[in-house]
Every structure is written in structure tokens, then in C-alpha cells.
Design an enzyme around this catalytic site. Structure first.
Site, PDB file in Angstrom:
ATOM      1  N   ASP A   6       0.628  -1.268   0.189  1.00  0.00           N
ATOM      2  CA  ASP A   6       0.028   0.195   0.115  1.00  0.00           C
ATOM      3  C   ASP A   6       0.861   0.644  -0.037  1.00  0.00           C
ATOM      4  OD1 ASP A   6      -2.745   1.700   0.522  1.00  0.00           O
ATOM      5  OD2 ASP A   6      -2.103   2.363   2.405  1.00  0.00           O
ATOM      6  N   SER A   7       0.533   2.514   0.150  1.00  0.00           N
ATOM      7  CA  SER A   7       1.082   3.852   0.088  1.00  0.00           C
ATOM      8  C   SER A   7       1.208   3.828   1.396  1.00  0.00           C
ATOM      9  CB  SER A   7       0.081   4.721  -0.247  1.00  0.00           C
ATOM     10  OG  SER A   7      -0.402   4.978   0.124  1.00  0.00           O
ATOM     11  N   CYS A  69      -4.342  -1.906  -1.218  1.00  0.00           N
ATOM     12  CA  CYS A  69      -4.245  -0.511  -1.653  1.00  0.00           C
ATOM     13  C   CYS A  69      -5.342  -0.100  -2.818  1.00  0.00           C
ATOM     14  CB  CYS A  69      -3.155   0.021  -2.474  1.00  0.00           C
ATOM     15  SG  CYS A  69      -3.231   1.809  -2.661  1.00  0.00           S
ATOM     16  N   GLU A 148      -2.893   8.729   8.822  1.00  0.00           N
ATOM     17  CA  GLU A 148      -1.296   8.351   8.645  1.00  0.00           C
ATOM     18  C   GLU A 148      -0.710   9.382  10.064  1.00  0.00           C
ATOM     19  OE1 GLU A 148       1.439   6.862   6.401  1.00  0.00           O
ATOM     20  OE2 GLU A 148       0.108   5.463   5.289  1.00  0.00           O
ATOM     21  N   CYS A 180     -10.524   2.902   0.164  1.00  0.00           N
ATOM     22  CA  CYS A 180      -9.604   3.218  -0.057  1.00  0.00           C
ATOM     23  C   CYS A 180      -9.057   2.388   1.898  1.00  0.00           C
ATOM     24  CB  CYS A 180      -8.807   4.711   0.943  1.00  0.00           C
ATOM     25  SG  CYS A 180      -7.777   5.068   1.256  1.00  0.00           S
ATOM     26  N   HIS A 182      -6.805   2.677   4.054  1.00  0.00           N
ATOM     27  CA  HIS A 182      -6.848   3.669   4.857  1.00  0.00           C
ATOM     28  C   HIS A 182      -8.131   4.329   5.766  1.00  0.00           C
ATOM     29  CE1 HIS A 182      -2.903   4.633   3.486  1.00  0.00           C
ATOM     30  NE2 HIS A 182      -3.339   5.358   4.535  1.00  0.00           N
TER      31      HIS A 182
HETATM   32  N1  DGL Z   1      -4.680   3.107   1.073  1.00  0.00           N
HETATM   33  C1  DGL Z   1      -4.673   3.533  -0.280  1.00  0.00           C
HETATM   34  C2  DGL Z   1      -6.304   2.999  -0.791  1.00  0.00           C
HETATM   35  O1  DGL Z   1      -6.751   2.123  -0.499  1.00  0.00           O
HETATM   36  C3  DGL Z   1      -3.564   5.118  -1.167  1.00  0.00           C
HETATM   37  C4  DGL Z   1      -3.853   6.099  -0.062  1.00  0.00           C
HETATM   38  C5  DGL Z   1      -3.148   7.822  -0.719  1.00  0.00           C
HETATM   39  O2  DGL Z   1      -2.216   6.431  -0.740  1.00  0.00           O
HETATM   40  O3  DGL Z   1      -3.776   8.363  -0.759  1.00  0.00           O
HETATM   41  O4  DGL Z   1      -6.715   3.712  -1.868  1.00  0.00           O
END
Ligand code: DGL
Length: 257
Positions: A6-7, A69, A148, A180, A182
Site C-alpha cells: 500500500d502507499s 491499496c 497517517e 480506500c 486507510h
Molecule cells: N490506501 C490507499 C488506497 O486504498 C492509498 C491512499 C493514498 O495513498 O492516497 O487507496
């Protein structure tokens, strides 16, 4: 060995589910914290980052890669499969869409990054499964930095939840896809705001189940499980966040891509 990336810390929502169900599994997780967020970057950039991340986990022995992600799952799956034809990749979009379709008769809400929402992929997949469903989407670009920062319950986060989700609440969506990885960190706040009637969907469990079906051997308990968490940029802050989320002391390895 299962690979995930993931990011940033978002994909740890999938890792949490993976180790809850299969505590003795071997995995390597990469969070590209040096280059997050992905959600406001172009397709070309996300593809390039995704290819580098996949290389890292494949080099570490991954035989199956979960793209934990949504942004990379929306924009980079074809590129990943073309670049690494011998490795199976599993994205997070379809498992989430399937859960939403099972829970909705009229309308599905989707929240995600600007890139995921802009790609239109959720609308496409939901409509393929049930063309009668309306799909209402909302990009929530500030959620990722709030997560984050570990601001899961702060006043400012509550304000942003209200601001982003009000239009979907007013339209009475029956389910809401957390598009997402996150966003499950904010799930309690989101559920409270949307109310009991709305089914909030975190795809982590469905993704893990799908991965297990793809290659059950990888999910067998090993005697001394190798479980690696790596970030492209490490810090005490990230270790604390990961430890709190996974309820286990984490000291992330610094990944050099
Ligand atoms: N967690 C990621 C997603 O599911 C990336 C979020 C990001 O880096 O903007 O899209």
C-alpha cells in the site's frame, strides 16, 4: 509467503485481518510511506510505484500479491500483471463491490481517494454485478493524511467525516464501501455518522478469504512464521501507529526499492 503493499499504513487493515484469521502465516508487507499519498497522483506515477513495490515483495519471496491499496487496484492491475506474469495479483475492488451488492437494493455509496473515484471503477464493477443499482461516490482526500497522523478520533476528523459524508447520508445510501484501505481506521466514526441503517463495508476479510482460495498452501501455519513489515520511510511515529493497530510491538524494516 504472501506479499501485500500500500502507499502507507492503510494496507495494515488487510494485514490485521490476515493475521487474525491465519496467525501463523508468512507475509511481507510494504508501505510506501516515503511517497504516500497515491490518491492524488497520476495513473503513470501510481503504476510506476506499484511495479516497484511488487518487485520488493516478490524479491522477498511472495508467491501471491495482495494489492492492499484501492488506488493501485484501480489504476495499476493490468500493468502489474503484464510486468510479472508469473505472479498472481489480487486487488481489493471486486471483493468490496460484491459485499455492497449483496447488501443493497437501490443505491451504494463509495468513498475513496480522488484517483479511485475518478477512475470510475467501483461504478463499473457494481453495475456489472447489478445494473439496477445507483452508485454515489465521494472523494475524501483528507482522510489519508488524518489516518497517517493517527488522528482517528480528533475533532478535525469528525468535522471532515461530516463534511465528506453528508451528501451520501442525505441520499440514503444503503451501503457504503470504504474504497480506500486507510479508511477502516476511521470506521467507528464513519459508522456513527452514517447511522445504523447503513452497512459500512471494509473489504479486508473478503480479500483475505479470496486470497486463501487462490492458493490455500500459502496460508498453512509455518513453525516459525516470517512476518515482515517494511516501510520506504521509517519513524518512531509509524512504528507506534502500526503497533497500536496490530496490537503487537512493531519495528518496521526500512525498505530500499
Ligand atoms: N490506501 C490507499 C488506497 O486504498 C492509498 C491512499 C493514498 O495513498 O492516497 O487507496
Amino acid at each position: 509467503m504472501i506479499g501485500l503493499f500500500d502507499s502507507g499504513v492503510g494496507g495494515l487493515t488487510v494485514v490485521k485481518e490476515l493475521v487474525r484469521k491465519y496467525p501463523g502465516v508468512d507475509f511481507v508487507y510494504l508501505g510506501d510511506t516515503a511517497r504516500y499519498p497515491y490518491g492524488n497522483k497520476s495513473k503513470e506515477t501510481v503504476e510506476r510505484y506499484a511495479v516497484e513495490n511488487a518487485k520488493f515483495v516478490i524479491d522477498r519471496g511472495a508467491k501471491l500479491v495482495i494489492v492492499a491499496c484501492n488506488t493501485a487496484s484501480s489504476l495499476a492491475m493490468d500493468t502489474l500483471r503484464a510486468k510479472y506474469p508469473d505472479t498472481p495479483f489480487l486487488g481489493v475492488i471486486k471483493p468490496a463491490a460484491e459485499l455492497a451488492v449483496a447488501d443493497s437494493k437501490k443505491s451504494v455509496g463509495v468513498v475513496g481517494t480522488r484517483a479511485t473515484v475518478g477512475s470510475g471503477i467501483y461504478e463499473e464493477v457494481v453495475k456489472e454485478l447489478n445494473p439496477k443499482l445507483k452508485v454515489l461516490q465521494k472523494a475524501c482526500p483528507l482522510f489519508v493524511p488524518l489516518v497517517e497522523e493517527g488522528m482517528f478520533q480528533d475533532q478535525v476528523t469528525k468535522m471532515m467525516v461530516r463534511r465528506y459524508l453528508m451528501p451520501l447520508r442525505q441520499k440514503n445510501v444503503e451501503s457504503l464501501i470504504l474504497g480506500c484501505t486507510h479508511y477502516p481506521f476511521l470506521q467507528p466514526l464513519i459508522e456513527r455518522f452514517m447511522g445504523k441503517k447503513v452497512k459500512v463495508i471494509n473489504s479486508a476479510e473478503a480479500v483475505v478469504d479470496k486470497a486463501q482460495k487462490m492458493n490455500p498452501d500459502l496460508f498453512k501455519v509455518s513453525e516459525a512464521p516470517k512476518q515482515v513489515i517494511a516501510f520506504t520511510d521509517t519513524s518512531d511515529h509509524l512504528d507506534k501507529l502500526a503497533s497500536k493497530w496490530l496490537k503487537k510491538e512493531i519495528r518496521a524494516e526500512k525498505a530500499v526499492l
